[in-house]
Design an enzyme around this catalytic site. Sequence first.
Site, PDB file in Angstrom:
ATOM      1  N   ASN A   5      95.582  41.344  22.516  1.00 56.80           N
ATOM      2  CA  ASN A   5      94.477  42.158  21.994  1.00 56.80           C
ATOM      3  C   ASN A   5      93.959  43.024  23.142  1.00 56.80           C
ATOM      4  OD1 ASN A   5      92.193  43.221  20.830  1.00 56.80           O
ATOM      5  ND2 ASN A   5      91.022  41.311  20.860  1.00 56.80           N
ATOM      6  N   TRP A   6      94.329  44.295  23.086  1.00 58.42           N
ATOM      7  CA  TRP A   6      93.929  45.202  24.181  1.00 58.42           C
ATOM      8  C   TRP A   6      92.457  45.582  24.119  1.00 58.42           C
ATOM      9  CZ3 TRP A   6      97.400  49.734  26.168  1.00 58.42           C
ATOM     10  CH2 TRP A   6      98.464  49.206  26.907  1.00 58.42           C
ATOM     11  N   LYS A   7      91.795  45.283  23.006  1.00 59.82           N
ATOM     12  CA  LYS A   7      90.401  45.722  22.813  1.00 59.82           C
ATOM     13  C   LYS A   7      90.308  47.228  23.107  1.00 59.82           C
ATOM     14  CE  LYS A   7      88.885  41.165  24.175  1.00 59.82           C
ATOM     15  NZ  LYS A   7      87.755  40.332  24.496  1.00 59.82           N
ATOM     16  N   HIS A  93      86.600  39.197  14.519  1.00 59.82           N
ATOM     17  CA  HIS A  93      86.456  38.989  15.969  1.00 59.82           C
ATOM     18  C   HIS A  93      84.964  38.947  16.321  1.00 59.82           C
ATOM     19  CE1 HIS A  93      86.694  39.415  20.274  1.00 59.82           C
ATOM     20  NE2 HIS A  93      87.989  39.124  20.188  1.00 59.82           N
ATOM     21  N   GLU A 161      88.315  31.159  18.766  1.00 56.07           N
ATOM     22  CA  GLU A 161      87.904  31.726  20.049  1.00 56.07           C
ATOM     23  C   GLU A 161      86.439  31.384  20.295  1.00 56.07           C
ATOM     24  OE1 GLU A 161      90.312  35.440  21.152  1.00 56.07           O
ATOM     25  OE2 GLU A 161      88.926  36.069  19.615  1.00 56.07           O
ATOM     26  N   GLY A 167      86.422  36.325  27.708  1.00 57.12           N
ATOM     27  CA  GLY A 167      86.183  37.235  28.829  1.00 57.12           C
ATOM     28  C   GLY A 167      85.303  36.667  29.929  1.00 57.12           C
ATOM     29  N   GLY A 226      93.324  38.346  25.438  1.00 58.12           N
ATOM     30  CA  GLY A 226      92.651  39.620  25.645  1.00 58.12           C
ATOM     31  C   GLY A 226      92.973  40.172  27.024  1.00 58.12           C
ATOM     32  N   GLY A 227      92.019  40.059  27.943  1.00 54.42           N
ATOM     33  CA  GLY A 227      92.131  40.648  29.282  1.00 54.42           C
ATOM     34  C   GLY A 227      93.468  40.426  29.977  1.00 54.42           C
TER      35      GLY A 227
HETATM   36  C1  PEP Z   1      89.656  38.076  22.735  1.00 55.23           C
HETATM   37  O1  PEP Z   1      88.546  38.577  22.757  1.00 55.23           O
HETATM   38  O2  PEP Z   1      90.361  38.143  21.702  1.00 55.23           O
HETATM   39  C2  PEP Z   1      90.129  37.398  23.925  1.00 55.23           C
HETATM   40  C3  PEP Z   1      90.951  36.440  23.771  1.00 55.23           C
HETATM   41  O3  PEP Z   1      89.632  37.851  25.132  1.00 55.23           O
HETATM   42  P1  PEP Z   1      89.894  37.256  26.607  1.00 55.23           P
HETATM   43  O4  PEP Z   1      91.301  36.704  26.640  1.00 55.23           O
HETATM   44  O5  PEP Z   1      89.739  38.435  27.513  1.00 55.23           O
HETATM   45  O6  PEP Z   1      88.901  36.198  26.822  1.00 55.23           O
END
Ligand code: PEP
Length: 242
Positions: A5-7, A93, A161, A167, A226-227
Amino acid sequence: MIVSNWKMNGSQSHLEQWIKDVSSNINYKTEVPCVFCPPACYLDSSRQIINQISSKLRLGSQVIDYSQNNALTGGISAEILGDFIVEYVLIGHSEQREHFKEDNSILRLKLNSANKAKISTIFCIGESEELKINDQTKTFLKTQLEILTSEDLGHLTIAYEPIWAIGTGLNAEKNYIEEVHGYIKEQCQLLLDIKENISVLYGGSVNLDNCEEILSLNNVDGLLVGGASLDSDTFSKIYNNS
Ligand code: PEP
């Protein structure tokens, strides 16, 4: 399933290189879809690159709106997503629940939209730190799951999540993840009146150091990253650990 998930990150050049690198670095397994969710404006070029290089990556959208051909500035309908052969969509999300005020009734309509277009849903749920501290995680997750219906079956994946882990670099304890995932599977069986288990992905500060341990848990069926997924090498290695 392993999902990137690149956001709201990336650029056209990053995207091109990333798709090429990941496509050549992953040891693709048919039973583990590798799903890429770029910002919506990059869905078109992502699809083109994926097709050009015959990549095994599956395309996912971070957004879907619930009406079609409507006066909704900024909206993206399931019909529009269909033009880019989007196979998955993230719904619920926590960032969208919070910033776009998406409540259960809106999310239900989004699920309907995805179902109608036969786009598989990755339905995100998770509790805040406050709820966790007050031992209300399960009760809260139940209220998030309660909008699911049998119409969602067949193309539904849950992503758990915990908001406090997204994050932040914080990770849920192994036992906690295992217990919560078990609870989610149990609730899905009850709510949807099914015997089989729904797949549950884990997300929240997943990285190269913790992915193996999280994936080794019995009730974890994949990861939403994500990140750490912005780096093609890291994401490919996470996928290859699955
Ligand atoms: C997300 O928000 O879907 C996520 C998994 O973010 P991160 O890995 O950056 O915590």
